[in-house]
Design a protein around this motif. Structure first.
Motif, PDB file in Angstrom:
ATOM      1  N   LYS A  34      42.128 107.652  34.402  1.00 20.27           N
ATOM      2  CA  LYS A  34      41.440 108.103  35.603  1.00 20.27           C
ATOM      3  C   LYS A  34      42.300 107.777  36.825  1.00 20.27           C
ATOM      4  CE  LYS A  34      37.418 106.891  38.403  1.00 20.27           C
ATOM      5  NZ  LYS A  34      36.147 106.164  38.451  1.00 20.27           N
ATOM      6  N   GLN A  35      42.337 108.680  37.766  1.00 21.47           N
ATOM      7  CA  GLN A  35      43.057 108.438  39.008  1.00 21.47           C
ATOM      8  C   GLN A  35      42.315 107.390  39.821  1.00 21.47           C
ATOM      9  OE1 GLN A  35      46.032 109.769  39.894  1.00 21.47           O
ATOM     10  NE2 GLN A  35      45.989 108.339  41.619  1.00 21.47           N
ATOM     11  N   VAL A  36      43.013 106.342  40.224  1.00 22.53           N
ATOM     12  CA  VAL A  36      42.390 105.299  41.035  1.00 22.53           C
ATOM     13  C   VAL A  36      43.177 105.130  42.327  1.00 22.53           C
ATOM     14  CG1 VAL A  36      41.585 104.079  38.974  1.00 22.53           C
ATOM     15  CG2 VAL A  36      43.711 103.358  40.070  1.00 22.53           C
ATOM     16  N   ASP A  37      42.508 104.623  43.352  1.00 16.91           N
ATOM     17  CA  ASP A  37      43.201 104.303  44.592  1.00 16.91           C
ATOM     18  C   ASP A  37      43.973 103.002  44.410  1.00 16.91           C
ATOM     19  OD1 ASP A  37      42.450 106.470  46.225  1.00 16.91           O
ATOM     20  OD2 ASP A  37      40.505 105.555  46.639  1.00 16.91           O
ATOM     21  N   ASN A  38      45.218 103.025  44.849  1.00 18.20           N
ATOM     22  CA  ASN A  38      46.127 101.882  44.758  1.00 18.20           C
ATOM     23  C   ASN A  38      46.100 101.170  46.109  1.00 18.20           C
ATOM     24  OD1 ASN A  38      48.243 100.112  44.322  1.00 18.20           O
ATOM     25  ND2 ASN A  38      49.671 101.678  43.594  1.00 18.20           N
ATOM     26  N   VAL A  39      45.470  99.998  46.148  1.00 18.05           N
ATOM     27  CA  VAL A  39      45.252  99.283  47.417  1.00 18.05           C
ATOM     28  C   VAL A  39      46.162  98.061  47.469  1.00 18.05           C
ATOM     29  CG1 VAL A  39      43.569  98.181  48.924  1.00 18.05           C
ATOM     30  CG2 VAL A  39      42.848 100.052  47.414  1.00 18.05           C
ATOM     31  N   ALA A  40      47.065  98.040  48.420  1.00 21.23           N
ATOM     32  CA  ALA A  40      48.024  96.940  48.556  1.00 21.23           C
ATOM     33  C   ALA A  40      47.357  95.781  49.296  1.00 21.23           C
ATOM     34  CB  ALA A  40      49.268  97.413  49.292  1.00 21.23           C
ATOM     35  N   HIS A  41      47.090  94.719  48.555  1.00 21.27           N
ATOM     36  CA  HIS A  41      46.339  93.562  49.036  1.00 21.27           C
ATOM     37  C   HIS A  41      47.167  92.747  50.026  1.00 21.27           C
ATOM     38  CE1 HIS A  41      44.624  89.359  48.208  1.00 21.27           C
ATOM     39  NE2 HIS A  41      43.599  90.053  48.679  1.00 21.27           N
ATOM     40  N   ARG A  42      46.703  92.714  51.270  1.00 29.12           N
ATOM     41  CA  ARG A  42      47.436  92.050  52.364  1.00 29.12           C
ATOM     42  C   ARG A  42      48.855  92.605  52.488  1.00 29.12           C
ATOM     43  NH1 ARG A  42      45.993  85.832  50.503  1.00 29.12           N
ATOM     44  NH2 ARG A  42      43.935  86.337  49.663  1.00 29.12           N
ATOM     45  N   GLY A  43      49.012  93.885  52.189  1.00 31.58           N
ATOM     46  CA  GLY A  43      50.326  94.492  52.055  1.00 31.58           C
ATOM     47  C   GLY A  43      50.803  94.307  50.628  1.00 31.58           C
ATOM     48  N   ALA A  44      52.075  94.575  50.383  1.00 31.51           N
ATOM     49  CA  ALA A  44      52.632  94.334  49.049  1.00 31.51           C
ATOM     50  C   ALA A  44      52.943  92.847  48.934  1.00 31.51           C
ATOM     51  CB  ALA A  44      53.884  95.179  48.834  1.00 31.51           C
TER      52      ALA A  44
END
Length: 278
Positions: A34-44
């Motif tokens: 499934k396509q998911v949103d890739n969320v960069a936590h506090r940036g990378a």
């Protein structure tokens, strides 16, 4: 009926009137992720100092869908982006964020702890983040300990309105917090912006709790340690989405893919999309 349930009803009706072939085409085939949103936590944050321009720029370069930021307030009333309620861990200074002026906060080195190449990275202003990144990447905004900063909800609302982000067309602005009362308030202030509730407690995964969240929230964002198929199904059945945190291993990312969450919040964007390597 709440605005959240109305949105769900609208989606259901749109599917009913869509061409059947289109509906089936959107269903993932067996074995397809499934396509998911890739969320960069506090940036990378796995590769660059957290909550700095260097970290957020890297997240954009790695093609994250969102950057995740934590908003607090300086002693003299400026909104700033930093995770901890003190500066001790991630800067060369000491003290509570709310006890330091904006000038004092900006003078701190927030990068050297991660590596000499990041020396001189500073604590960004919220305004700086909005100006630099809106339109380039989604922004997941966490109100960090809003109970420490009375009125911060109105201040964040005003800043978003100044940038015409109070009615995002692509839902690329989301506001979240562990403070549920604060999120109820934000839902009233910004009715067109998706709201998320953060939790690491199984007490917040009951049917009753999820129904309460559905009255004002669009996202339920649990720590991955409490994610189950039942929780994801329960959230989805109420028309909300699931974004889980914080992924710091490939195994954790793979588990969340298997659970079919909607977003993965990670220090390492390449664990979610292997094509997004540093």
């Amino acid at each position: 009926m709440s605005r959240k349930l109305l949105i769900g009803t609208g989606v259901a009706l749109s599917l009913l009137i869509s061409p059947i072939s289109q509906v089936f085409a959107e269903e993932p085939t067996k074995g397809e992720r499934k396509q998911v949103d890739n969320v960069a936590h506090r940036g990378a944050a796995g590769y660059a100092p957290e909550s700095t321009i260097a970290g957020f720029d890297l997240a954009v370069d790695m093609k994250a869908d969102y950057i995740e930021i934590d908003v607090q307030r300086s002693e003299d009333g400026e909104l700033v982006v930093i995770h901890d309620t003190t500066v001790d861990r991630t800067t060369d200074g000491t003290g509570k964020v709310g006890d330091l002026t904006f000038e004092q906060l900006k003078s701190l080195d927030a990068g050297s702890w991660k590596g000499e190449q990041f020396a001189g990275e500073s604590i960004p202003a919220f305004e700086e983040i909005l100006e630099r990144y809106h339109g380039k990447v989604g922004i997941l905004i966490e109100l960090k300990a809003p109970e420490l900063y009375p009125g911060i909800e109105e201040e964040v609302t005003e800043a978003l309105k100044d940038h015409h982000l109070d009615k995002p067309q692509n839902e690329k602005i989301i506001i979240q917090s562990f403070n549920f009362e604060s999120m109820k308030k934000m839902n009233g202030l910004l009715p067109h912006v998706p709201i998320g509730v953060l939790t690491y407690s199984r007490a917040h995964t009951t049917t009753e709790a999820l129904q309460e969240f559905a009255s004002y929230a669009d996202w339920v964002n649990p720590s991955y340690g409490i994610v189950t198929e039942e929780l994801v199904d329960g959230v989805h059945s109420l028309g909300m989405q699931v974004g889980s945190w914080t992924v710091r291993s490939q195994e954790a990312a793979d588990f969340l893919f298997e659970m079919e969450v909607d977003a993965i919040i990670t220090d390492y964007p390449d664990y979610v999309d292997p094509g997004n390597e540093e």
